[in-house]
Write a protein that holds these residues in place. Sequence first.
Motif, PDB file in Angstrom:
ATOM      1  N   VAL A   1      -1.453  -0.008  36.359  1.00  0.00           N
ATOM      2  CA  VAL A   1      -0.837  -0.155  37.689  1.00  0.00           C
ATOM      3  C   VAL A   1       0.191  -1.283  37.651  1.00  0.00           C
ATOM      4  O   VAL A   1       1.281  -1.158  38.227  1.00  0.00           O
ATOM      5  N   ALA A   2      -0.114  -2.359  36.963  1.00  0.00           N
ATOM      6  CA  ALA A   2       0.819  -3.490  36.889  1.00  0.00           C
ATOM      7  C   ALA A   2       2.154  -3.056  36.283  1.00  0.00           C
ATOM      8  O   ALA A   2       3.220  -3.448  36.765  1.00  0.00           O
ATOM      9  N   ALA A   3       2.111  -2.227  35.238  1.00  0.00           N
ATOM     10  CA  ALA A   3       3.340  -1.773  34.583  1.00  0.00           C
ATOM     11  C   ALA A   3       4.099  -0.776  35.454  1.00  0.00           C
ATOM     12  O   ALA A   3       5.327  -0.686  35.382  1.00  0.00           O
ATOM     13  N   ARG A   4       3.385  -0.019  36.248  1.00  0.00           N
ATOM     14  CA  ARG A   4       4.061   0.916  37.159  1.00  0.00           C
ATOM     15  C   ARG A   4       4.783   0.142  38.262  1.00  0.00           C
ATOM     16  O   ARG A   4       5.896   0.467  38.633  1.00  0.00           O
ATOM     17  N   ARG A   5       4.161  -0.887  38.776  1.00  0.00           N
ATOM     18  CA  ARG A   5       4.727  -1.643  39.901  1.00  0.00           C
ATOM     19  C   ARG A   5       5.853  -2.582  39.477  1.00  0.00           C
ATOM     20  O   ARG A   5       6.822  -2.769  40.215  1.00  0.00           O
TER      21      ARG A   5
END
Length: 148
Positions: free
Chosen positions: A133-137
């Motif tokens: 999720v961190a890399a998507r955001r």
Amino acid sequence: MIDYSPRLFTSDAEIAHLGEGLLSRTLARGEWTHEAHLAATTYLLLRRPDIDLDRELPAIIRSFNESIGGVNSDTEGYHETITRAFLRGVRLFLEEADPDAPLHELVNDLLLSPMGRRDWPLRFYSREHLFSVAARRNFVPPDLGTLP
């Protein structure tokens, strides 16, 4: 290595259609493929210097996703790290490319290059890190090697 056979393009008009269609949000959902992402990015870099892709590309893609009924969430839609990695890959490819080549030939050569492969970011990111999720955001630095 997985067999990779990208859909290649036959005209510059196809590339322009993808780039302008992304901007105007007029592409059909089925047109927005991996190849289309890279073709549109190449088009925008080379033919639309009025657009600051580093600043504007996230909003362009998010808006397009929503226009075709998609969502931009923690699990689908816009992915910041993948977008930034491929933007870097397209720029890297274009640094060495023939600037006088027809646009569709440049895109085809890109698609057949290491930077055009769907799994190119996985040379630098573990699957878990890239699809977090961190890399998507937000952009996260690679955990396996430095992006060129």
